[in-house]
Structures are given as C-alpha cells and as structure tokens.
Design an enzyme around this catalytic site. Structure first.
Site, PDB file in Angstrom:
ATOM      1  CG  HIS A  70     -16.349 -15.339  -1.485  1.00  0.00           C
ATOM      2  ND1 HIS A  70     -17.266 -14.910  -0.557  1.00  0.00           N
ATOM      3  CD2 HIS A  70     -17.015 -16.196  -2.305  1.00  0.00           C
ATOM      4  CE1 HIS A  70     -18.434 -15.513  -0.802  1.00  0.00           C
ATOM      5  NE2 HIS A  70     -18.306 -16.285  -1.861  1.00  0.00           N
ATOM      6  CG  HIS A  83     -22.136 -16.966   0.402  1.00  0.00           C
ATOM      7  ND1 HIS A  83     -21.434 -17.954   1.042  1.00  0.00           N
ATOM      8  CD2 HIS A  83     -21.862 -17.095  -0.915  1.00  0.00           C
ATOM      9  CE1 HIS A  83     -20.774 -18.669   0.140  1.00  0.00           C
ATOM     10  NE2 HIS A  83     -21.016 -18.177  -1.051  1.00  0.00           N
TER      11      HIS A  83
END
Ligand SMILES: Nc1ncnc2c1ncn2[C@@H]1O[C@H](COP(=O)(O)OP(=O)(O)O)[C@@H](O)[C@H]1O
Ligand SMILES: Nc1ncnc2c1ncn2[C@@H]1O[C@H](COP(=O)(O)OP(=O)(O)O)[C@@H](O)[C@H]1O
Ligand SMILES: [Mg+2]
Ligand SMILES: [Mg+2]
Ligand SMILES: [Mg+2]
Ligand SMILES: [Mg+2]
Lengths: 340, 216, 340, 216
Positions: A64, A226
C-alpha cells in the site's frame, strides 16, 4: 541478464524479500527521518522516543506504499509495522514499535478495520498494557463500498487512514495528550468516507499472477486496497461518469451539510499516472462544488495503493477549523512534506 | 466400550503432526493462494506456509519438551510469524490445544479431543465466526464433532481421525455455495458465493496431517 | 455506466481532451501555486511575472507528469508548455509562456533534446527575441543509452531535466542573473547522466493500444520517456542485476572522481510502485557506495514518466557545494516541495 | 517542347490539395500512428491529422486570398497546431512553398516545381536530414526530383504529378531497410531497420493529394 524469466513486471530480487529490501532502501534514502530495524521489521522515527510526546504507530500489510512507512517522520507517524504483502503485521512487530516510540505519554495505534489487522494489533496492545504502556487504539473504517452489518467483517479502512495519520500526527506534534490525539484520529474517521474503482488487477509478488481477470473495457466498482475484486463489475465509464459514481457513493453516506468545507482526496491505486488523477480531480471537484461543498483542501496522488493496480479512490473529509489547522501543520516524512 | 489397545501419543506425535502440516502447506501453497485470490487477497497460502515452516524450525530446538508444551510453542510461533487473520486464529487454536494437553509426557484420545475442542473454542471466541459464515470454522467444527463422537463411541483413534478428516473435507466442500459473513470474502457480498474458502481448506489439511501423524 | 467499452485502462473522457482536462484539474487543485490558461494551453505561476527575477520556462509532450506542469511554482518553473501526449508543444505556447513570465530579467528555456522540442522552442525563442525578450536556451541531453553522433538525433533529455529545473529555479529564486541561471542548468546537464529500463509498454490515449509488445519476463533496456522501445531487449533481470546495469551505464559515461558526492535519482516510469522503487534505490545506493561515491542527496519516485509504463531510470548528478545548496533551497510546486 | 494546354491552377487548387490531404490523414491516422509506434512514440498520425484539420478550417475563412497566401497560411497553421518534429518541418515546407508561389492569382507547373523545391529545401535546412536518413526527406526529395524532371521534359502536369507520387511511394518503400539517422527512430540504432518511416509515408500522402487536386 542471465537469470530465469520472471512472470512479473516487477523490480525485485526474490518475492519473499520484497518488503524487507524495500524498507532497507527506504531507510537508505531517508536516514535523516527514519531508521529500519530489520530484526523486528519496523520503521521508526530517527529521533524516537520523544519524551512527553504522544506517539503514533500504524501498520498493516505491505503493498500500500507509501502507507505506512512513508509516513514516518515529524508530524505524522512515529513508527510503522509493515507486514508481508497484503498480510497484517504480527503482534511482535506492533509491540516492538510501541516500545520503541513510547515517550511516556502513551501510544496511539491507528488500525485499519480488517480482521487480521484488528486481531494482531489487539494482541500487541494487550502485551503493551502488560508493559505499562498506555495504548489508545483507533479503528479506521471509511469505505462505503462495504456495509457495516452482521453479514460482513465491517467497513474497510482506506483513504481516511492517511488523513487520520496526518492530522493526529500534527496533534501529537503540538503536544496534545493521548485522549486528544486519539480523539482527532477518530474525528477524522467519523467525518470521512471513501469509495474506489479498479481498472486493472494487481500481481502480489508471492502469487506471481493477477488476483483477478479484468477484461479491457470493464472496471471493478467498490474495491478495497488488497487487490480484491469489488462489489460489482461494470463497463468502464468515462472519467466524468466515474467521478459521478465516486462522489455519489461518498456523499450519500457522508451526507455533509451544504456549505461545508471539505478535503477532497483523489488517490491513485498505484498504476494510474498523475495525468489521469488530476483529470479525475477536476471532475470530482466540479461535482462536489455542484453539491454545495467547497474543496478547501485537497490531496491528489498515489498515497494508499494496491501494488500497481490501475484505478482510483475518492475520500471526502468534512473539515472544521481544528482539522484544517492540523492538516496545514508542518509535516516531514518521505511521502508527505510541507511547512518544513 | 471395546478396549482397543492404542499406541500412546507423545511429543513425537506433535512434532510429526507439525512436520506433516508444514509439508502439506508447502505442497498446497499455490492452490491456497489461488483460492484466497478469488475472493480475498491471495496471501493465505504464503502465510500458512511461512507459519508452519517457522513452527518446524522452532520445535527442532525443543527436544525433550512435553507434547502440550510443543503445541503451545507452535501456536506462539504462528502468532509471531504469520500475521493476517490466520495468524492469530491458528496461533490461538494451537496454544489453546497445547494448554489443554497439559504437562504430561503423553496423551490419549480423550485428551486429544479436549485439545481440539479447546482449539475450536479459541477460534470462535477470537474470530466470532459461526457455522455457515464461510471460514475455517466450517471445516474445523465438523471435524472436532466427528472426532469427539467417534472417540466417545469407542472407535479406534485412527478411525476416529479418518472420520474427522472426512468431516473436515465435507465441511470444505460445503463452503462453496456459502455467502461469506466473516473475513475478507464478506466484502464481496453475493460475489463470494461459488468459491471454496481458503481457510477451511487449510483446516482440513491440518486435520489430515494429524490423522497421518497418529497413524504412523 | 452506459458508455461504450474503452480499450484502455484509463480514467479519461475523450482521448483528445486528456491533456487540457488534466491541466484544468491541476489548476483546480493548486490554484494557490499556478493558473492554467486554456487559450494558449500553458500553466503559469500564479504570481508571474516577478519583476527582476529571471524566469524559467520548460515544456514538452504530455505523458511525463509531473513533468513539467507539476514543477510550476516557487523555486522551480515559472511556466510550463504541455503539448499533446508525447508531442512537443507548438511555438505559440512557448511564446505565450515566455511573455507571461518575463519579468524584465530574461527567460531561460529548459529544452529536452528531441528534434521536435528543439525546433519548436527555437522558433519561439526567435519570436521572443523579436519582442525584445532575452532568452537563454539550455539543452538537456543526459541519456547515455543514445550515443551522440552523426548517426542519431543526439542524446535524449530525461531525468536531468527535473534536477536542472529544480536547481536553476532555485538560482533564479535567489536572484542570479540570466547567464548564471542558465549556467546552473547547463552545469547540471554536464554533471548528470541517466539510463532507464522498461518492464512494460504504455498506451497513449490517442493510439489506444500499447506502443510495443513486451512479453512477460523481458525488458527493454535503454529506453527514453516516450514509450519507445529501448536500444535492446533482454531477459528481465533481478532488481540487483538491473541496478548493476543502470549504475554501470551511468558511471561508465559520467566517470565521476572517486569520493564524489552525488545525488542519486531513482525514477519510476509511471506504473512502477514505490515498493519497488525503494527496493531498487537500496540496490543502486549500495553499488554507488561500492564505486566510491557518496549519495549525499537522493530523489525516489515517479517524477518524469512515460504514461503508465512500468520501469525505472537512474540519474546520477555529481554535486558541488553550490549545486547542493540550490537543491536544498526551498521549493513549492505540486510535485516537489520542501523548506516551505 | 510540346505545348500542352493545361488548366491554370489557382487558390481552389490549394484549397482542394489541403482538403484532400486532410481527408488522407483522417483515413490514414491510425496507420501512421502504428508506423510511428513501431520505432517512435506513436503520435505521428494524430499530429498530422490535427494539423491538416486546422488548415482546412483556417483556409475556409480566407476566401479570395491568392494561392501563395493560402499555402503560407497553411504552413503557419501547421506550425501553430501540430507540434512534434513534424510541425515545424511541415509548417516550414508549406510556408516556403507559399512564399515561392508569390502573390499572383494563379500559377503554372514551373512555379509549382519551384514551390515544392523550396519546401524541400526548407525541410532539409531545418531538420538537416539527408537522403537515406529514414525521414520524410526520403519520400519528398525523389518526388520533387521526378516532378521537376517531368515538367522540364514537357510532360503534362498530371503525368508529372503521377510520376512524383510514384517516386514518393517508391521512396517510402525504400525507407524500410534503412537505419534511421534522424528523428526518434535513430535512438533505436539497428532496431530501426525493417520498419517503414511514418514521416515519409505522410509525405507521399501529401504528394498524392496534390496530384489528385490538380487532376480535378
Ligand atoms: N473472523 C474469522 N473467524 C474465523 N476464520 C476467519 C475469520 N476471518 C477470516 N477467517 C479465515 O481466514 C481465511 C483467510 O486467511 P488469510 O488469507 O491468511 O487472512 P487475510 O484475510 O487477513 O488475508 C479465510 O479464508 C477464513 O477461512
Ligand atoms: N530531422 C528531421 N528531418 C526530417 N524529418 C524528420 C526529422 N526528424 C524526424 N523527421 C520525420 O518526422 C517523423 C516523425 O514525426 P512525428 O512523429 O510527428 O514527430 P516526433 O518524432 O516528434 O514524435 C519521422 O517519421 C521522420 O520522417
Ligand atoms: Mg491478507
Ligand atoms: Mg488473505
Ligand atoms: Mg512525438
Ligand atoms: Mg512521433
């Protein structure tokens, strides 16, 4: 280049070393701001612990970036605990980070609402409490794509995480106490909502192939960070249509008073370039204005990503004077820097 | 009850169980990644493999420790090396099982039943999942029930564990039509229907590894 | 989403409007720093012209964002002239920008060495001279993948452009005169070299498909920033091997004195996420150190891109005290900001 | 020399030439993009199409202007709307040609030859390309030479222009085996061999449009 062909379009050595090697590179580049502790796989502000300052710790799966390690520095996080790609960190990391930054005034854990993050942070917080460290955990769950109900794991924490870490980090920098700093993070979470779309899948290094197949001309609507598919699949719309979708979803849930000042955060998922993100911002800003809101602040760029996924998310935070002042306060991290 | 003479189980049983689990996760790693990729984030296989690999290493340094202690250590190792949702869940499961086994040098079928019941209780307590939520519980719960029932009926442990494995695998298949209500797959709503749950698949692997470990 | 399927994974409305709409979005987000003038398609510092300050103008095809419009602001560019995607701007844009920012102290044109950029800027500079505006043109040609010979259009301008614009912009901000500001930009160009690899192609919006096919497991070596294939194709190496390739190519040509302080700039081509860029930086930094160089400064991120191409380039600039001080000087633009 | 009576050319010829060029670039846009993509940056077709579209618009507002003026305006419009390498090169070409035509209301074959010679000279002066460098010059130069030769030999202009088109197209084909020494394709070194040059292809389209415009 004699090595065997890799099935991925990635700059890496071995998939299982991606995270640790990247963190080492981050520390090599920003040694003035942070250090990387390989034994516990945490990234810590170089001058931690700061006596008397409330410390902020966050973490989560890697993939991320710049979240979270790119936000370690002055006025934001004191430490970050990066797990394997898309895998929450283990309690040992969180505990080590908590101990490393505790300056006597307590530690805020900023936790994105995923089953794994919540459980691993909770285990660490219990152990920290055994150590006599006061921990205040703040749960971020701003993604309106997921309904918070008995039938889901609850809303995901996405874009608001960046805003909460910046604003609570500024509050800690200004000397607020543990309850107040945690309170600012919670206030950000309460006043922010997010929604995202994916235009491509992404390839986790260990998986070596895309998490899902998305034919050209289609998009995933209501995605997280994700690489998971979204709530539904749709024909890829124009930027204007997508902006309409994002703004509509966010405002329907947030329901801000007309005339509110907001921070509009147009976030890239990792593989969408700035050319497109600013184009989307233009479309979003126009629609927020039409809804009677004023974009008093904005953030446009890839700040909370899903590896190299193409796509974008919108986060809208309803500002108040305190939040605006804390947003504007100096910050000096690898990924966010102003006023210093 | 027919008095079947069974070989007593001991630390070696636990070590073998963990080694066979490790081997299973090595072999099934990519399959589990694929299952998790379909409705989750594609890390489940890597996470399980990393955890059990670490367990095998940790146990190798513990020669002479009693079986309960080994299982507790295995659980601690999983918590410290896996991460994700599975780390705390599996870590808690094995820790609880280890504590239930106590400090003795050996254990028999009823103790094993109690250990697995404790493991399941730990998972449910921590994760809050019920039967039908499309999680590891959907494999673990029927397996424990089958084992418990068979042992209570006095069946030989090997047969009871075969029944447990069968129940686990049946539980895995049953997750396919379910709509997830826990974990990452729940984000997908109805789109989670039609996919086999990765965590349940792992649970069946662990039960089968136990069956094989006891059978040796 | 009722619109027809687009063959691209892009956030846009119509391909021919990508650039203008993105610039409008940029201006909407950064109205405190810059304004967008749609009639002439230029981006101008909001407070231009600054009387007595040497002004900097740059430009080129779009698709390299944040270059150049993202560098308009204090301490860097006074104006940017973005052409169509991968197409040099027209002289009218450059002339309009030159006029808009001329504060009486002359204007530096920072020109990347491409046939089109050179010719269009030259035509504009001639017209500006007719207007009585003194223009100093600085050519950037730092890409060692291309040999400067009778058999090529000469070396391309790539990563050094960003460094030259930052450093010359700081010199102008400090009040240096036209010759001195242009001199700093030239010094950067002389002391910097670059080399890049592509791990994927990219899709220009008007073309609607990738410029080349690059099978998985291969890479293009010696690429520029226009999505063109490189000098050769090779098996995709590990990050370590690629770092070796980049460092080798750059140092062979730059031949810095051992013990030199350098600025190492690891640049993403647009589709490569930070996780990988920092990993690559770690590999690069180690090799530069082994070569007897000290990375006194660094820049890691996607700062001069080729749409959403995956890949990276390395630029090494040999610092001296003046260059270091100018690099450290305050800058406030959408894409680079520190000290303010 | 045989005295062939030819229709005099005028502003309408130029307008038609530009309109037919515009139509050709619209039709060939994607093909030119593809050619440029192979060894360049894929913008050539869009750039040419944008430029000639603007020329047609600009000329529509210039009713009554002499042909030389129209061509000069066309060149200016190309410079102001195309960008890239092609913008200044094509802009210069048409501006030079326009100036060579002068201010008269009509022009004949020899003037057209001089205009095209001026265009070519302008391109060479600005871009520095020689024959064999794999650029637009490789189509333009043989076309101008063929036209000049045929007109000098007294052939009818239509035939001379057919010869020019044929020479241009032959020149285009000849670029395929060349290694580029100018423009973006030169960055590729030997990898530029085996691809047809986009700019030369455009030059042939412009010459063919001229042939068709005169033929009308
Ligand atoms: N609350 C829960 N209770 C029990 N099991 C759960 C729960 N949430 C998720 N799981 C199980 O965990 C599995 C996913 O594990 P893993 O991929 O390792 O974690 P993550 O979702 O954090 O990536 C799911 O397939 C499911 O079986
Ligand atoms: N120096 C030059 N002289 C003549 N023609 C050139 C020169 N450089 C490039 N060209 C021509 O320009 C064409 C490319 O044009 P275009 O794609 O519009 O520009 P760019 O290369 O700037 O993207 C080439 O195919 C070649 O024919
Ligand atoms: Mg995960
Ligand atoms: Mg998972
Ligand atoms: Mg171009
Ligand atoms: Mg081109």
């Amino acid at each position: 280049m004699a090595s065997a062909a890799s099935p991925m379009r990635k700059l890496l050595n071995r998939p299982e070393q991606v995270v640790t090697e990247s963190l080492a590179g981050l520390a090599a580049a920003h040694g003035d701001l942070l250090r990387y502790e390989p034994a516990s796989q945490i990234v810590v502000r170089v001058d931690a612990p700061l006596p008397g300052k409330v410390a902020l710790v966050s973490g989560g799966g890697s993939g991320h970036e710049p979240l979270h390690a790119g936000y370690v520095g002055r006025g934001m996080l004191d430490a970050a605990c990066p797990g394997a790609v898309f895998t929450s960190p283990v309690p040992d990391q969180v505990l080590a980070a908590t101990r490393a930054v505790h300056g006597g005034a307590g530690v805020v854990h900023v936790v994105k609402n995923y089953t794994g993050d919540v459980m691993n942070f909770r285990l660490a917080a219990e152990e920290a409490a055994d150590d006599g460290i006061e921990v205040a955990s703040v749960l971020i769950d701003d993604d309106v794509a997921v309904r918070d109900s008995l039938y889901t794991a609850g809303r995901r924490g996405v874009g608001a995480t960046v805003l909460a870490e910046k604003i609570a980090g500024a509050a800690a920098d200004r000397g607020h106490d543990l309850a107040a700093v945690a309170g600012f993070a919670r206030r950000v979470n309460q006043r922010a909502r997010s929604f995202g779309v994916a235009l491509s899948s992404c390839v986790p290094p260990a998986a070596g192939r895309p998490l899902f197949d998305l034919p050209e001309g289609q998009m995933e609507v209501g995605i997280g960070i994700h690489g998971e598919p979204g709530r539904r699949r749709a024909l890829l719309g124009s930027a204007g249509e997508i902006a309409g979708l994002l703004v509509g979803a966010v405002l329907e849930d947030l329901a801000p008073r007309a005339g509110s000042e907001v921070l509009a955060f147009v976030n890239g998922m990792g593989g969408t370039p700035q050319l497109e993100l600013y184009l989307l911002y233009g479309e979003v800003e126009r629609r927020l204005r039409a809804a009677g809101l004023r974009c008093a602040r904005n953030l446009v760029g890839s700040y909370i990503t899903s590896l190299e996924m193409a796509g974008a998310s919108l986060t809208v935070l309803v500002l108040d004077d305190e939040l605006t002042a804390l947003w504007d306060a100096p910050v000096h991290t690898p990924a966010l820097r102003w006023g210093v | 009850m027919p008095a079947v003479v069974e070989r007593a189980m001991d630390a070696g049983t636990i070590a073998t169980w963990m080694a066979l689990s490790d081997a299973a996760f090595r072999a099934e790693r990519d399959h589990l990644v694929q299952l998790d990729a379909a409705v989750g984030d594609g890390d489940h296989g890597t996470t399980m493999a990393r955890g059990f690999d670490a367990v095998v290493r940790a146990l190798a340094a513990e020669a002479g420790a009693p079986p309960g202690r080994l299982l507790t250590l295995a659980g601690q190792t999983l918590v410290s090396t896996m991460g994700g949702a599975s780390g705390p869940l599996w870590g808690t499961a094995l820790r609880r099982a280890g504590r239930a086994l106590g400090d003795g040098p050996g254990f028999e079928a009823p103790q094993l039943v109690r250990a697995l019941e404790a493991a399941l209780a730990g998972v449910v307590e921590l994760g809050g999942a019920r039967l039908g939520d499309k999680t590891m519980v959907d494999a673990l719960a029927p397996a424990v029930a089958a084992l418990q029932g068979a042992v209570e009926r006095g069946e030989p442990l090997a047969a009871a564990l075969r029944a447990a494995t069968a129940a686990a695998e049946e539980g895995v298949r049953a997750t396919v039509p379910m709509q997830a209500r826990k974990g990452r797959a729940s984000y997908l709503g109805e789109r989670s229907v039609g996919h086999q749950d990765a965590g349940a698949t792992s649970a069946a692997l662990v039960i089968r590894a136990l069956e094989q470990a006891v059978d040796r």
